[in-house]
Design a protein around this motif. Structure first.
Motif, PDB file in Angstrom:
ATOM      1  N   SER A  13      -4.454 -25.252  16.594  1.00  0.00           N
ATOM      2  CA  SER A  13      -3.702 -26.457  16.923  1.00  0.00           C
ATOM      3  C   SER A  13      -3.740 -26.573  18.458  1.00  0.00           C
ATOM      4  O   SER A  13      -3.263 -25.342  19.164  1.00  0.00           O
ATOM      5  N   PRO A  14      -3.831 -27.633  19.188  1.00  0.00           N
ATOM      6  CA  PRO A  14      -3.723 -27.782  20.380  1.00  0.00           C
ATOM      7  C   PRO A  14      -2.270 -27.504  21.181  1.00  0.00           C
ATOM      8  O   PRO A  14      -2.383 -27.259  22.126  1.00  0.00           O
ATOM      9  N   GLY A  15      -1.304 -27.783  20.374  1.00  0.00           N
ATOM     10  CA  GLY A  15      -0.133 -27.483  20.667  1.00  0.00           C
ATOM     11  C   GLY A  15       0.344 -26.288  20.746  1.00  0.00           C
ATOM     12  O   GLY A  15       1.555 -25.938  21.459  1.00  0.00           O
ATOM     13  N   HIS A  16      -0.224 -25.071  20.023  1.00  0.00           N
ATOM     14  CA  HIS A  16      -0.214 -23.752  20.199  1.00  0.00           C
ATOM     15  C   HIS A  16      -0.051 -23.277  21.641  1.00  0.00           C
ATOM     16  O   HIS A  16      -1.029 -23.352  22.440  1.00  0.00           O
ATOM     17  N   THR A  17       0.988 -22.454  22.190  1.00  0.00           N
ATOM     18  CA  THR A  17       0.921 -21.894  23.721  1.00  0.00           C
ATOM     19  C   THR A  17      -0.217 -21.104  23.912  1.00  0.00           C
ATOM     20  O   THR A  17      -0.531 -21.005  25.028  1.00  0.00           O
ATOM     21  N   SER A  18      -0.787 -20.349  22.748  1.00  0.00           N
ATOM     22  CA  SER A  18      -1.869 -19.677  23.119  1.00  0.00           C
ATOM     23  C   SER A  18      -3.222 -20.125  22.641  1.00  0.00           C
ATOM     24  O   SER A  18      -4.191 -19.511  22.417  1.00  0.00           O
ATOM     25  N   ASN A  19      -3.262 -21.649  22.479  1.00  0.00           N
ATOM     26  CA  ASN A  19      -4.437 -22.027  21.785  1.00  0.00           C
ATOM     27  C   ASN A  19      -5.714 -21.885  22.836  1.00  0.00           C
ATOM     28  O   ASN A  19      -6.791 -21.643  22.349  1.00  0.00           O
ATOM     29  N   GLY A  20      -5.569 -22.002  24.328  1.00  0.00           N
ATOM     30  CA  GLY A  20      -6.409 -21.923  24.890  1.00  0.00           C
ATOM     31  C   GLY A  20      -7.170 -20.503  25.096  1.00  0.00           C
ATOM     32  O   GLY A  20      -8.345 -20.156  25.345  1.00  0.00           O
ATOM     33  N   ILE A  21      -6.366 -19.505  24.473  1.00  0.00           N
ATOM     34  CA  ILE A  21      -6.966 -17.925  24.564  1.00  0.00           C
ATOM     35  C   ILE A  21      -7.478 -17.659  23.214  1.00  0.00           C
ATOM     36  O   ILE A  21      -8.350 -17.187  23.282  1.00  0.00           O
TER      37      ILE A  21
END
Length: 389
Positions: free
Chosen positions: A265-273
């Motif tokens: 989910s794009p809204g997850h704090t660790s999504n970019g990782i």
């Protein structure tokens, strides 16, 4: 019926670290600090700000040096927690644990400082202390409801009760992970009322408990006690060797094809990782036998609909998302692709986790190296003859 209410989290008694370092985004730091000439003598707060900026640029070793310099000038819990996070990002977990303990010692009256230590201990499989300290986590039942429930009956501590209200918290995957304890509650003769997100209601219906989907207003029945789902491991005295079997939903081995999830989910704090870059996702989608499991790819169904799709597959290949927990709860063969420093439930290292022992874990050999992960997955698929034309 009773209206569910929560108590707001206690205000911190010390400055809470702004350094839950952003993963996949840059913390806003004053340009006057980040671009300061090397000749300028920086204060401890300036060094701290520069360390945050450098860490967000993906240079944890350099950020660590700045923080250690800052700590020689003035020690704060925020700096110590940030240092611990940086060490964890480098998989230096034992060193991080010592730093987190130091942060707690500096501000013993700030209970939230126990949470980074708790997560570190849980990742290491030290559940006795880790689960106890995990009770200091911030509770978020819904987007509009944070804090521990306020009900006219007590929180459960693991003793004999006739009826129990189990409340969800955190993410959808967490609900699926911790609800493995529901059958154990039933086995004790406890009448369970289970609150859940609406998109999980059909999935949990076969559990045979009183099921109540959450809505804008939450009315709950009177029970002898209540508990948060993420507190059940503590109340059952869970150890690394007594984690309950994750498979409590219909599923199991069999089927054909590989279900694939490459991003969370794009809204997850660790999504970019935790998510794979788009170009590599496109590459995997072109592998033989691969079908996408993103909601838009399977008709936007709820999780029971996703379970039915997964039931017909031979294997699930996913990053750290709710689908990994769903496959685990089904007993479906699942390969999980993990970032270099991943969530605590997958452990510190190795190809397996105590929470999902049948899942096969593929870990990044270095931060951001998804190419190596996919190469290892592709070789393993070929070796086992999965998805081959």
């Amino acid at each position: 019926m009773l209206r569910l209410a929560t108590s707001p989290p206690a205000r911190p008694s010390c400055r809470w670290p702004r350094a839950r370092l952003r993963r996949g985004g840059r913390t806003a730091i004053s340009r006057s600090v980040t671009d300061a000439p090397a000749s300028r003598t920086l204060s401890a707060p300036d060094l701290y700000d520069r360390a945050l900026a450098v860490a967000d640029q993906g240079r944890p070793e350099e950020a660590e040096g700045l923080l250690r310099t800052a700590l020689k000038v003035g020690q704060t819990p925020a700096m110590l927690v940030t240092l611990g996070v940086l060490l964890e990002q480098q998989r230096r977990f034992d060193e991080a644990r010592a730093v987190f303990r130091a942060a707690v010692a500096v501000a013993p009256d700030e209970p939230r400082l126990n949470l980074p230590l708790a997560i570190n201990l849980l990742r290491a499989g030290k559940y006795d202390e880790g689960l106890r300290l995990y009770e200091h986590r911030e509770v978020k039942i819904t987007a509009a409801m944070s804090g521990r429930p306020q009900l006219p009956y007590p929180e459960w501590t693991g003793g004999p009760v006739g009826s129990l209200l189990v409340l969800p918290e955190q993410g959808l995957g967490d609900e699926m992970m911790f609800n493995r304890y529901v059958p154990l509650l039933k086995a004790r003769g406890i009448e369970v009322t289970l609150l859940c997100r609406p998109q999980l209601a059909r999935l949990f219906a076969p559990l045979g408990v009183r099921l109540m989907p959450l809505g804008p207003k939450v009315d709950v029945p009177r029970c002898e006690a209540w508990t948060l789902a993420a507190s059940l491991p503590l109340q059952f005295g869970t150890t690394a060797s007594t984690v309950p079997d994750p498979a409590y939903l219909a599923g199991g081995a069999g089927g054909s094809g590989i279900g694939f999830v490459g991003a969370g989910s794009p809204g997850h704090t660790s999504n970019g990782i935790r998510s794979i870059p788009e170009d590599l996702i496109a590459e995997v989608r072109g592998w033989p036998g691969v079908v996408g499991l993103q909601p838009e790819e399977i008709g936007g169904v709820d999780f029971e609909g996703a379970r039915q799709v997964i039931e017909g597959l031979e294997l699930v290949l996913t990053v750290d998302t709710a689908v990994a927990h769903l496959a685990g709860a089904m007993g479906k063969p699942c390969w999980v692709m993990l970032a270099y420093a991943c969530d605590w439930r997958w452990g510190e290292r190795g190809p397996h986790s105590a929470w999902y022992p049948a899942a096969r874990l593929f870990r990044q050999p270095r931060p951001g190296d998804w190419a190596s992960v996919l190469a290892a997955v592709k070789a393993a698929l070929a070796a086992e003859g999965i998805g081959q034309p």
